[in-house]
Design a protein around this motif. Structure first.
Motif, mmCIF file in Angstrom:
data_model
loop_
_atom_site.group_PDB
_atom_site.id
_atom_site.type_symbol
_atom_site.label_atom_id
_atom_site.label_comp_id
_atom_site.label_asym_id
_atom_site.label_seq_id
_atom_site.Cartn_x
_atom_site.Cartn_y
_atom_site.Cartn_z
ATOM 1 N N ALA A 227 28.357 -14.210 3.713
ATOM 2 C CA ALA A 227 28.707 -12.992 4.451
ATOM 3 C C ALA A 227 29.498 -12.045 3.549
ATOM 4 O O ALA A 227 30.185 -12.479 2.621
ATOM 5 C CB ALA A 227 29.532 -13.355 5.690
ATOM 6 N N ARG A 228 29.393 -10.753 3.855
ATOM 7 C CA ARG A 228 30.043 -9.730 3.019
ATOM 8 C C ARG A 228 31.507 -9.570 3.440
ATOM 9 O O ARG A 228 31.854 -8.620 4.140
ATOM 10 C CB ARG A 228 29.281 -8.409 3.141
ATOM 11 C CG ARG A 228 27.902 -8.472 2.527
ATOM 12 C CD ARG A 228 27.026 -7.293 2.883
ATOM 13 N NE ARG A 228 25.642 -7.631 2.578
ATOM 14 C CZ ARG A 228 24.987 -7.176 1.496
ATOM 15 N NH1 ARG A 228 25.549 -6.337 0.675
ATOM 16 N NH2 ARG A 228 23.742 -7.576 1.264
ATOM 17 N N ILE A 229 32.338 -10.499 2.993
ATOM 18 C CA ILE A 229 33.756 -10.481 3.375
ATOM 19 C C ILE A 229 34.621 -9.966 2.230
ATOM 20 O O ILE A 229 34.202 -9.969 1.073
ATOM 21 C CB ILE A 229 34.240 -11.890 3.803
ATOM 22 C CG1 ILE A 229 33.984 -12.905 2.692
ATOM 23 C CG2 ILE A 229 33.564 -12.325 5.094
ATOM 24 C CD1 ILE A 229 34.622 -14.260 2.952
ATOM 25 N N GLY A 230 35.829 -9.517 2.594
ATOM 26 C CA GLY A 230 36.795 -9.067 1.580
ATOM 27 C C GLY A 230 36.287 -7.909 0.741
ATOM 28 O O GLY A 230 36.493 -7.867 -0.475
ATOM 29 N N LEU A 231 35.619 -6.961 1.372
ATOM 30 C CA LEU A 231 34.971 -5.884 0.617
ATOM 31 C C LEU A 231 35.941 -4.803 0.174
ATOM 32 O O LEU A 231 35.611 -4.004 -0.690
ATOM 33 C CB LEU A 231 33.869 -5.238 1.465
ATOM 34 C CG LEU A 231 32.759 -6.171 1.968
ATOM 35 C CD1 LEU A 231 31.719 -5.374 2.737
ATOM 36 C CD2 LEU A 231 32.110 -6.921 0.808
ATOM 37 N N ASP B 179 30.767 1.076 -4.254
ATOM 38 C CA ASP B 179 30.008 -0.005 -4.875
ATOM 39 C C ASP B 179 29.370 -0.911 -3.816
ATOM 40 O O ASP B 179 28.224 -1.332 -3.950
ATOM 41 C CB ASP B 179 30.942 -0.817 -5.784
ATOM 42 C CG ASP B 179 30.178 -1.873 -6.554
ATOM 43 O OD1 ASP B 179 29.112 -1.522 -7.105
ATOM 44 O OD2 ASP B 179 30.619 -3.036 -6.583
ATOM 45 N N GLU B 180 30.126 -1.177 -2.749
ATOM 46 C CA GLU B 180 29.595 -2.023 -1.674
ATOM 47 C C GLU B 180 28.513 -1.286 -0.882
ATOM 48 O O GLU B 180 27.537 -1.886 -0.430
ATOM 49 C CB GLU B 180 30.719 -2.464 -0.731
ATOM 50 C CG GLU B 180 31.746 -3.372 -1.386
ATOM 51 C CD GLU B 180 31.156 -4.703 -1.834
ATOM 52 O OE1 GLU B 180 30.069 -5.073 -1.333
ATOM 53 O OE2 GLU B 180 31.773 -5.359 -2.690
ATOM 54 N N VAL B 181 28.686 0.009 -0.711
ATOM 55 C CA VAL B 181 27.666 0.808 -0.013
ATOM 56 C C VAL B 181 26.344 0.733 -0.778
ATOM 57 O O VAL B 181 25.277 0.527 -0.195
ATOM 58 C CB VAL B 181 28.123 2.279 0.126
ATOM 59 C CG1 VAL B 181 27.009 3.149 0.687
ATOM 60 C CG2 VAL B 181 29.367 2.364 1.010
ATOM 61 N N LYS C 85 25.437 -1.551 -3.030
ATOM 62 C CA LYS C 85 24.905 -2.933 -3.019
ATOM 63 C C LYS C 85 24.099 -3.178 -1.750
ATOM 64 O O LYS C 85 23.013 -3.766 -1.775
ATOM 65 C CB LYS C 85 26.068 -3.939 -3.052
ATOM 66 C CG LYS C 85 26.479 -4.393 -4.424
ATOM 67 C CD LYS C 85 27.499 -5.540 -4.262
ATOM 68 C CE LYS C 85 28.379 -5.629 -5.484
ATOM 69 N NZ LYS C 85 29.603 -6.399 -5.242
ATOM 70 N N PHE C 86 24.651 -2.729 -0.644
ATOM 71 C CA PHE C 86 23.985 -2.888 0.652
ATOM 72 C C PHE C 86 22.670 -2.117 0.662
ATOM 73 O O PHE C 86 21.627 -2.628 1.082
ATOM 74 C CB PHE C 86 24.927 -2.362 1.750
ATOM 75 C CG PHE C 86 24.419 -2.499 3.154
ATOM 76 C CD1 PHE C 86 24.834 -3.551 3.953
ATOM 77 C CD2 PHE C 86 23.530 -1.574 3.693
ATOM 78 C CE1 PHE C 86 24.377 -3.680 5.259
ATOM 79 C CE2 PHE C 86 23.067 -1.697 4.990
ATOM 80 C CZ PHE C 86 23.497 -2.752 5.774
ATOM 81 N N GLN C 87 22.708 -0.887 0.172
ATOM 82 C CA GLN C 87 21.489 -0.071 0.175
ATOM 83 C C GLN C 87 20.410 -0.696 -0.704
ATOM 84 O O GLN C 87 19.220 -0.642 -0.386
ATOM 85 C CB GLN C 87 21.801 1.357 -0.296
ATOM 86 C CG GLN C 87 22.586 2.146 0.748
ATOM 87 C CD GLN C 87 22.875 3.582 0.320
ATOM 88 O OE1 GLN C 87 22.489 4.017 -0.766
ATOM 89 N NE2 GLN C 87 23.561 4.316 1.172
ATOM 90 N N PHE C 88 20.830 -1.298 -1.805
ATOM 91 C CA PHE C 88 19.843 -1.927 -2.694
ATOM 92 C C PHE C 88 19.194 -3.123 -1.995
ATOM 93 O O PHE C 88 17.974 -3.315 -2.059
ATOM 94 C CB PHE C 88 20.497 -2.358 -4.007
ATOM 95 C CG PHE C 88 19.491 -2.623 -5.089
ATOM 96 C CD1 PHE C 88 19.038 -1.592 -5.892
ATOM 97 C CD2 PHE C 88 18.970 -3.900 -5.285
ATOM 98 C CE1 PHE C 88 18.082 -1.821 -6.862
ATOM 99 C CE2 PHE C 88 18.008 -4.140 -6.257
ATOM 100 C CZ PHE C 88 17.559 -3.091 -7.049
ATOM 101 N N ALA C 89 20.016 -3.905 -1.317
ATOM 102 C CA ALA C 89 19.478 -5.070 -0.599
ATOM 103 C C ALA C 89 18.525 -4.620 0.507
ATOM 104 O O ALA C 89 17.467 -5.223 0.724
ATOM 105 C CB ALA C 89 20.620 -5.902 -0.021
ATOM 106 N N HIS C 90 18.892 -3.561 1.206
ATOM 107 C CA HIS C 90 18.018 -3.041 2.265
ATOM 108 C C HIS C 90 16.717 -2.516 1.664
ATOM 109 O O HIS C 90 15.631 -2.753 2.213
ATOM 110 C CB HIS C 90 18.738 -1.940 3.060
ATOM 111 C CG HIS C 90 17.949 -1.415 4.216
ATOM 112 N ND1 HIS C 90 17.670 -0.086 4.385
ATOM 113 C CD2 HIS C 90 17.334 -2.050 5.247
ATOM 114 C CE1 HIS C 90 16.932 0.075 5.477
ATOM 115 N NE2 HIS C 90 16.733 -1.102 6.027
ATOM 116 N N ALA C 91 16.832 -1.835 0.529
ATOM 117 C CA ALA C 91 15.631 -1.312 -0.132
ATOM 118 C C ALA C 91 14.694 -2.458 -0.526
ATOM 119 O O ALA C 91 13.467 -2.357 -0.357
ATOM 120 C CB ALA C 91 16.028 -0.492 -1.358
ATOM 121 N N ALA C 92 15.259 -3.553 -1.022
ATOM 122 C CA ALA C 92 14.424 -4.696 -1.413
ATOM 123 C C ALA C 92 13.723 -5.287 -0.195
ATOM 124 O O ALA C 92 12.541 -5.658 -0.260
ATOM 125 C CB ALA C 92 15.284 -5.754 -2.103
ATOM 126 N N ALA C 93 14.441 -5.355 0.918
ATOM 127 C CA ALA C 93 13.842 -5.879 2.147
ATOM 128 C C ALA C 93 12.735 -4.945 2.641
ATOM 129 O O ALA C 93 11.667 -5.390 3.065
ATOM 130 C CB ALA C 93 14.918 -6.054 3.224
#
Lengths: 465, 262
Positions: free
Chosen positions: B26-30, B40-42, B44-52
């Protein structure tokens, strides 16, 4: 059962049943298209709204969309209809109800008084005549307050369910997500886990862990393991510290059968949870989840559009005085709600319909990766919902549920809403945050500091696993 | 006025979050910038969503998959969903074959037919299907296996009309699972005894979460598959009646831990 029709610009529009008027009047969505129920043209959609606007509200008490004889949800709706509460609006058409809802006469008290007189079909019908701004404005006037260890639904407040799911239910991993959420001031609606392994022994272990954690930090909230109602019944029998009974429900007997539930098993579970007397400031013990498309997905929609079936699920929920009702709006996928526009509309409809029926509504503002939606759409929906007086929202670490594989809101999103719209957590929880030195003088959640009492306590006791 | 603070700026907090992160994906301690996520976290999330998203929308390269499976015989088919947009809205069409594809199948009277469909992650199928089939073959020695069917725009139940047309005793559907942010290339296997019209999901066995990020590996999935196939053929059923009879099956149906427990 009559034929309904209207003429516009030299064109005659005919609808073969009340079901068809309702379905064709619904804003376009993929689930109604999948079911073959959507309006054939954009003009037919508006024509259906003209027809709907003129229908007397009483029509819905006579022309039942799902037969009384074959469906226990229909029997519940008809048998529990409060005629005295209905009296002030019984003379109105659906369009007249829309106008009354938007008028100053429909204030918080009169909306609360009329709720038991409105059937889900009336509520669904009027929602189809309302623009998004109407849905927001009227929902904001409703105030449905419930309580267990915290009080949820008060105006000027926003609660959140802390959803600390873990792919393998690892207790230390779940505790880590709970700490993260608490440090962001989340969790006052409930701290609730969707278990990866759905069986009684695992749920027993998780609920014991949650209860121990809640007790250790004296958190004024309730905990829940979102397992099947029959599992929760078994847990209560075996002495587990159950605060809330969770169950997904839908708007017909057949769809509920698909979930393995009936009204009688829900009543049995509510009684069992009441017998534990664990609530401190209230005794609302039920937690329901719903979502448009559930009835179609369970082949129990009876040819009725998905928004009306969703509202019928609220009649099921209403019978059990729930603490919270959560519409998991974008979870079901693009075959029911295709994109951000449809998800946003459905979220506002569900919230409005639930609140008008007197329910403590919240929302899982969410989407899956095969839907045409992203976090920008969620920003819009959550901002609108809080303007509409939404009671609670779901929040997970970083908006990424690593067990259920979908995106919800993040703890940060809740902070954004608190900061922008000055909405505070439940009063009991707010006092606890203050006692833990987690609030700034401006009543915002402090960024975690080295001296953070909660983190220190957790570091000493909780994270040893 | 509060200033933006990240928990990672303090050594004590840093150590705590590092320890906690070892127990969950889980994305904790961001950290925070005001109330918002750090950029940076935004991203990272967008990249993961793009891959999905790419996993959902990238077409399955059927020819490349057939090449990867060669010399095993394959047949290229399409469901009744003509394109991805229709597929996403009409799950019913993804469960049927197109008329042209249905006409291509000839009965083979085999024990097993492998049906490989793109599902919701062509990425998963492209990466894992061929090596997974190869890993399964040694577990299925002695059983006759028909032509491998590759299906575009497929849902799990497309294995039913295919299995029936082939005259197969059991269908083995390999399909891309709905991608999440942490894993976009997860493959699932669905077994159906006596595939044909009207089969319900409760009549299938599932082996899910086959991927390379802490998921089930090919060998473990193949062993589970081999056991289920032999038991299913022997007992003449798949689904609920074949569940919970072997600890290994329970393990395969659960999501595996992201990290080994210390």
């Amino acid at each position: 059962m009559g034929v309904y029709q209207c003429d516009h610009h030299g064109q005659r529009f005919r609808f073969n049943s009340l079901r068809e008027v309702m379905a064709h009047a619904s804003p376009l969505r993929s689930g109604d298209q999948l079911a073959g129920l959507a309006a054939p043209t954009a003009a037919a959609r508006v024509a259906a709204r003209y027809v709907l606007a003129d229908l007397p509200l009483g029509t819905f008490l006579e022309d039942l969309l799902v037969p009384y004889e074959s469906d226990e949800v229909s029997r519940l709706i008809v048998d529990s209809h409060d005629k005295a509460a209905f009296a002030p609006v019984r003379h109105l058409s659906v369009g007249g109800l829309r106008d009354w809802l938007l008028s100053p006469e429909a204030d918080t008290a009169s909306l609360r008084a009329v709720a038991a007189g409105l059937t889900p079909e009336m509520v669904a019908a009027v929602s189809k005549l309302m623009r998004n701004q109407d849905l927001i404005l009227v929902a904001a006037k409703c105030e449905n307050v419930t309580a267990f260890r915290s009080t949820i639904g008060l105006k000027g407040r926003l609660s959140s369910r802390l959803q600390p799911n873990h792919p393998s239910d690892d207790p230390a991993g779940i505790a880590a997500s709970i700490l993260d959420g608490l440090l962001h001031g989340a969790g006052d609606a409930t701290i609730g886990i969707n278990p990866a392994l759905d069986n009684v022994p695992n749920a027993m272990a998780l609920v014991a862990m949650l209860d121990e954690l809640r007790e250790r930090y004296a958190i004024p909230t309730q905990t829940c393991v979102l397992t099947h109602v029959t599992n929760t019944l078994a847990m209560i029998e075996q002495g587990a510290p159950v605060d809330l009974v969770f169950q997904s429900v839908a708007g017909s007997e057949k769809a509920n059968n698909g979930f393995g539930v009936s009204l009688s098993v829900l009543a049995e579970a509510m009684d069992a949870a009441h017998s534990l007397k664990r609530g401190t400031v209230g005794d609302n013990v039920m937690y329901f989840e719903t979502g448009q498309g559930a009835a179609l997905s369970g082949d129990g929609h009876h040819g009725v559009d998905q928004q009306t079936m969703e509202t019928r699920a609220y009649a099921v929920a209403r019978a059990f005085k729930p603490l919270i009702v959560n519409t998991v709006v974008g979870f079901i996928g693009p075959e029911y709600l295709f994109d951000g526009k449809q998800i946003i509309r459905a979220g506002l409809e569900d919230h409005f319909c639930g609140k008008l029926m007197g329910l403590p509504m919240g929302c899982d503002v969410c989407y899956t990766n095969h839907a045409e939606a992203d976090q920008d759409d969620m920003d819009v929906l959550m901002t609108l919902l809080v303007n509409a007086g939404c009671g609670f929202l779901i929040a997970v670490p970083g908006a990424d549920d690593v067990m259920l594989n979908y995106q919800s809101l993040s703890f940060h999103d809740i902070l954004y809403l608190r900061s922008l719209m000055k909405v505070q957590p439940a009063p009991e929880f707010e006092a606890w945050l203050e006692s833990m030195d987690m609030l700034t003088p401006g009543r915002q959640i402090r960024a975690p500091e080295p001296s953070s009492r909660l983190a220190r306590l957790f570091d000493q006791q909780g994270a040893r696993g | 006025m509060s200033t933006p603070t990240k928990p990672v700026t303090n050594d004590g907090q840093h150590a705590l979050w590092d320890r906690l992160r070892a127990r969950t994906s889980a994305r904790i301690g961001l950290g925070r910038v005001g109330t918002a996520l750090p950029l940076d976290e935004v991203l990272k999330f967008q990249f993961a969503h793009a891959a999905a998203r790419d996993a959902v929308h990238t077409p399955l390269d059927m020819a490349a998959l057939a090449h990867d499976l060669a010399p095993l015989p394959t047949l290229l088919l399409a469901s009744a969903a003509p394109d991805r947009a229709t597929y996403l809205r009409r799950p019913d069409l993804g469960r049927q074959l197109s008329a042209e594809s249905a006409a291509l199948i000839t009965p083979e009277r085999c024990d097993l037919v492998f049906v490989i469909g793109d599902g919701l992650s062509a990425t998963a199928v492209q990466q894992h299907a061929a090596p997974l089939v190869r890993a399964c073959l040694p577990e299925l020695v002695g059983l006759s296996i028909g032509t491998i069917m590759l299906v575009q725009e497929a849902r799990v139940a497309v294995g039913d009309p295919i299995g029936a047309a082939m005259g197969a005793r059991m269908s083995i559907v390999l399909i891309g699972e709905r991608p999440g942010l942490s894993v976009a290339d997860s493959l699932g296997i669905y077994l159906t005894y006596a595939p044909g019209p009207g089969r319900m999901d409760s009549e299938r066995n599932c082996i899910s979460n086959i991927h390379g990020h802490g998921g089930l590996d090919y060998a473990a999935a193949a062993r589970t598959l081999g056991w289920l196939v032999r038991e299913g053929l022997k007992r003449g059923l798949t689904g609920i009646g074949l569940k919970d009879e072997r600890p290994a099956l329970e393990r395969s149906s659960a999501q595996p831990p992201i990290l080994p427990k210390p």
